[in-house]
Design an enzyme around this catalytic site. Structure first.
Site, PDB file in Angstrom:
ATOM      1  CG  HIS A  98      11.096 -32.035 -12.303  1.00  0.00           C
ATOM      2  ND1 HIS A  98      11.169 -32.525 -13.590  1.00  0.00           N
ATOM      3  CD2 HIS A  98      10.796 -33.091 -11.516  1.00  0.00           C
ATOM      4  CE1 HIS A  98      10.898 -33.831 -13.575  1.00  0.00           C
ATOM      5  NE2 HIS A  98      10.677 -34.195 -12.323  1.00  0.00           N
ATOM      6  CE  LYS A 127       9.583 -21.676 -23.965  1.00  0.00           C
ATOM      7  NZ  LYS A 127      10.649 -22.590 -23.608  1.00  0.00           N
ATOM      8  NE  ARG A 128       1.268 -22.488 -16.775  1.00  0.00           N
ATOM      9  CZ  ARG A 128       0.549 -22.980 -15.761  1.00  0.00           C
ATOM     10  NH1 ARG A 128       0.138 -24.220 -15.777  1.00  0.00           N
ATOM     11  NH2 ARG A 128       0.230 -22.203 -14.744  1.00  0.00           N
ATOM     12  CE  LYS A 175       8.425 -21.980 -18.279  1.00  0.00           C
ATOM     13  NZ  LYS A 175       9.215 -23.149 -18.717  1.00  0.00           N
ATOM     14  CB  THR A 231      10.391 -31.421 -22.610  1.00  0.00           C
ATOM     15  OG1 THR A 231       9.303 -30.706 -22.015  1.00  0.00           O
ATOM     16  CG2 THR A 231      11.143 -32.181 -21.534  1.00  0.00           C
TER      17      THR A 231
HETATM   18  C1  8GP Z   1       9.941 -28.243 -15.182  1.00  0.00           C
HETATM   19  C2  8GP Z   1      11.150 -27.440 -15.647  1.00  0.00           C
HETATM   20  O1  8GP Z   1      10.895 -26.059 -15.510  1.00  0.00           O
HETATM   21  C3  8GP Z   1      11.483 -27.750 -17.092  1.00  0.00           C
HETATM   22  O2  8GP Z   1      12.649 -27.091 -17.460  1.00  0.00           O
HETATM   23  C4  8GP Z   1      11.654 -29.249 -17.253  1.00  0.00           C
HETATM   24  O3  8GP Z   1      11.836 -29.571 -18.602  1.00  0.00           O
HETATM   25  C5  8GP Z   1      10.426 -29.979 -16.726  1.00  0.00           C
HETATM   26  O4  8GP Z   1      10.188 -29.628 -15.365  1.00  0.00           O
HETATM   27  C6  8GP Z   1      10.599 -31.486 -16.765  1.00  0.00           C
HETATM   28  O5  8GP Z   1      11.736 -31.861 -16.078  1.00  0.00           O
HETATM   29  N1  8GP Z   1       9.748 -28.008 -13.780  1.00  0.00           N
HETATM   30  C7  8GP Z   1       8.557 -27.818 -13.239  1.00  0.00           C
HETATM   31  O6  8GP Z   1       7.534 -27.820 -13.874  1.00  0.00           O
HETATM   32  C8  8GP Z   1       8.573 -27.582 -11.810  1.00  0.00           C
HETATM   33  O7  8GP Z   1       9.624 -27.645 -11.194  1.00  0.00           O
HETATM   34  N2  8GP Z   1       7.440 -27.267 -11.234  1.00  0.00           N
HETATM   35  C9  8GP Z   1       7.432 -26.892  -9.868  1.00  0.00           C
HETATM   36  C10 8GP Z   1       6.326 -27.247  -9.102  1.00  0.00           C
HETATM   37  C11 8GP Z   1       7.717 -27.880  -8.887  1.00  0.00           C
END
Ligand code: 8GP
Length: 728
Positions: free
Chosen positions: A267, A464-465, A470, A572
């Site tokens: 991710h 978003k976070r 970002k 998303t």
């Molecule tokens: C998130 C991505 O940042 C986001 O772009 C994507 O839409 C979402 O995952 C679902 O696929 N990734 C994370 O939150 C992430 O990688 N968190 C880290 C702790 C592994």
């Protein structure tokens, strides 16, 4: 329900308001899993979610003096009626201790792990109901309890205080969600959380399989386990341990079954988020798992040497599951790839970068393993439930088929040219904006109620976070540029805009928290400047979460998706905005690329460097060159540096200014002018309300691809090989 409540002088809406969000994840990754559960049930797939029943979810965010304050999220305070404790399915989980090896009757060495302490996992099941079918799946979340035998033993020792203390330590495993999004934290408690729920889940899965099967021959045909990032990767080793130690299986057979069972989804490409656990921690808490990992690594490196017999040791060092160095570490992503039969990213661009950069060596060894599964979101929550006005309008025109087959939204394409439908769309958007403003004003009497929102302005939204990649700061800098334009020439034509931010910063992420403070300080100045009037407003919504998101997406005109290209795996939120008829301003990053492909270039506001351009620029990048060339950019940075937004502490924003001028990792300066110019195009487009509505409708009409039903169908067909099992 509504009727019954009316008889009691209650409103259903008021009652629903009472319910707390189960904030059991950090951001996009957890929310994606929730959308997937909805799609799995709606597609009648026999599937289950496994996780931790945190007593405290993601912290509650308050804004005081413009700063984020974290408060505990006591979501279980008044109980949770949606879950059922399955005490009879409890599982014991061991930690620490010793390993003994003894020959079995055939002379083969069998390991026996005797843990030094144990906790019990109790599952709590939440039913996940499919839409319009009779499928009810299960989300099974595990809670840690001290074991009864343990209680008896320590209490009998007579040290009551110590016994209670140790009980509390056992139960702390499921106490709280780690609030980091995209950053790795090598804390013992977190490793324990991961092993705790993986042990419980694997036990559960094996038990369920053995109810209907005598041998493990068919295990990979009957079971598929998808690893949602690296957090559950220890499950691979646990399943090996169960096969080897509990069922006396030979290594090769165990490994073959494990390999055919697991898939891994990555991710993020951010290396600071990749999990690496100190070997010493495994030695202490999971000694048996460490020895199994060493054996996996030994056999794997032999394969690497066979494939590249003439390479120097560099490749082996890069690919090894163990990172050498002062402190040896286990690389969980490498373990995930070695163990899984499929590895996927979450959008086309991201999967490509996983294959060619992040996991390049592995993709050379096993090219067939690497695939893409572009994310999606559930239209039941993110359109049908959250935007009832638009959902009704759509159903009136094209029928309800879209709810479970989102591709049908393309029937709306001709309606983009229907003047009545456009008027209806605009009315709905405005009503949603009014409803949002009312809600904000009544929820935040000291904040939102003072802003005096203008619902006829562009609702320009970034939710978003908080993370530097970002680029909430880029949006903040755009606001300052607009403000300076107005101050230079108060009569300057400015299309009215309301900028809304929302999002939590990890409590330890000082820079992200400073960005929140800056946004609030900018809002304070601009919202109270009579010369600005209602042409520009800025608001930071406290405690952004799913229930707030459901009100924000339907009320948005402009979706901010402005990450540095190559950094956002998918996104998303971008899809939720599109589905609700907002237009996107964005970079060619993550799923933005595919959204633009679907809606057409002319219905998407594109700006900024591309991922390859970012990669090329990096080595020679100097932000000062961009600052010198751009008066707007220089003006913005100078104003922040002057202390204008922080009169009580002039150098408060020095870390931000220093980053922008000396260490601009996320290339804000490089993209600034293009971003501002693109925003000017947005403003101009908004003035033509017919053309704008047309674009919005086309965005909705072409959002079919981004249903999580489509994503899940792809996982089912190409990775899990699972077909629907309808209840009737
Ligand atoms: C998130 C991505 O940042 C986001 O772009 C994507 O839409 C979402 O995952 C679902 O696929 N990734 C994370 O939150 C992430 O990688 N968190 C880290 C702790 C592994």
């Amino acid at each position: 329900m509504r009727q019954v409540l009316e008889d009691m002088s209650l409103e259903l809406a008021d009652l629903l308001e009472q319910e707390k969000d189960p904030g059991l994840g950090n951001g996009g990754l957890g929310r994606l899993a929730a959308c997937f559960l909805d799609s799995l049930a709606t597609l009648a797939m026999p599937a289950m979610g496994q996780g931790i029943r945190y007593e405290f979810g993601i912290f509650h965010q308050e804004i005081r003096d413009g700063r984020q304050i974290e408060q505990p999220d006591e979501w279980l305070q008044f109980g949770n009626p949606w879950e059922i404790a399955r005490i009879e399915d409890a599982v014991t989980v061991g930690f620490g201790g010793t390993i003994e090896e003894r020959p079995d009757k055939n002379g083969r060495l069998i390991a026996r792990w005797t843990p030094s302490h144990q906790v019990v996992g109790v599952p709590y099941d939440t039913p996940i109901v499919g839409y319009g079918n009779d499928t009810v799946n299960t989300l099974r979340l595990w809670r840690a309890r001290a074991s009864e035998e343990f209680d008896l033993a320590v209490f009998n020792d007579g040290d009551y205080r110590k016994a209670v203390e140790e009980k509390a330590i056992s139960e702390s495993i499921s106490k709280v969600l780690y609030p980091n999004d995209h950053s790795y934290e090598g804390k013992v408690l977190r490793l324990k959380q991961q092993y705790f729920f993986c042990r419980c889940a694997i036990h559960d899965i094996v038990l369920r399989y053995l109810r209907n099967n005598v041998t493990f021959d068919e295990f990979p045909d009957k079971v598929a386990i998808q690893l949602n990032d690296t957090h559950p990767v220890i499950a691979v080793v646990e399943l090996m341990r169960v096969f080897l130690d509990d069922h006396g299986m030979a290594w090769d057979r165990a490994w073959d079954i494990v390999h055919r069972t697991f898939g891994y989804t990555n991710h993020t490409l951010l290396t600071e988020a990749l999990e690496r656990w100190p070997v010493s921690m495994f030695e202490t808490f999971l000694p048996r798992h460490l020895s199994i990992m060493y054996e996996i690594n030994r056999r794997f490196l032999r394969q690497v040497i066979m494939r590249w017999p003439n390479d120097n040791a560099d490749r082996q060092r890069r690919m090894s599951l163990i990172e050498e160095g002062k402190e040896k570490q286990v690389r969980m992503a490498n373990l995930a790839v070695v163990a899984s039969h499929k590895v996927n990213g979450v959008a086309a661009l991201h999967s490509e970068l996983v294959r060619t950069e992040l996991l390049k060596d592995f993709a050379e060894l096993w090219p067939e393993r690497f695939t893409n599964k572009t994310n999606g979101v559930t239209p039941r929550r993110w359109l049908l439930q959250s935007n009832p006005r638009l959902a009704r309008a759509i159903t009136d025109r094209i029928g309800p088929g879209w709810i479970t087959d989102l591709a049908q939204l393309d029937k709306l394409v001709p309606l983009a040219d229907d003047i009545e439908f456009r008027a209806l769309f605009r009315r709905i958007k405005r009503e949603n904006k009014v409803a949002l403003v009312r809600h904000l004003e009544s929820t935040f009497p000291l904040g939102a109620a003072k802003v005096r929102f203008n619902v006829d302005s562009i609702f320009d939204v970034q939710i978003k976070r908080l993370h530097e990649y970002k680029r909430q700061l880029l949006k903040a800098m755009h606001i300052i540029a607009l403000y300076q334009r107005l101050k230079r020439d108060p009569q300057a034509p400015l299309v009215p805009r309301t900028v809304i931010f929302g999002g939590k910063a990890a409590p330890g992420y000082a820079m992200a928290k400073l960005h929140i403070k800056l946004i609030n300080d900018i809002a304070e100045v601009i919202n109270n400047d009579p010369e600005v009037g209602d042409r520009l407003k800025v608001y930071f919504v406290p405690n952004y979460r799913v229930s707030m998101a459901e009100r924000l997406f339907p009320a948005s005109d402009l979706s901010e998706q402005i990450s540095t290209a190559g950094k956002e795996a998918s996104g998303t939120g971008n899809m939720k905005f599109q589905m609700n008829g907002a237009l996107t301003i964005g970079t060619l990053d993550g799923a933005n690329v595919e959204i633009r492909e679907e809606v057409g270039d002319e219905n998407f506001f594109l700006f900024g460097l591309t991922a390859p351009e970012v990669a090329t620029l990096r080595s020679s990048y100097n932000p000062l060159e961009y600052i010198e060339r751009s008066e707007d950019l220089k003006g913005v940075i100078d104003l922040i540096a002057s202390g204008f937004f922080s009169p009580e502490q002039h150098d408060l924003y020095k870390p931000i200014v220093d980053t922008l001028t000396k260490n601009d990792t996320y290339l804000l300066c490089a993209d600034f002018d293009a971003y501002v110019a693109c925003q000017d195009r947005v403003a101009k487009a908004y003035l033509d309300e017919e053309a704008w509505a047309r674009m919005c409708i086309l965005n909705v009409a072409r959002s079919g691809k981004f249903s999580s039903d489509r994503t899940i169908q792809e996982y089912a067909d190409e990775i899990w090989k699972v077909v629907p099992v309808p209840v009737r």
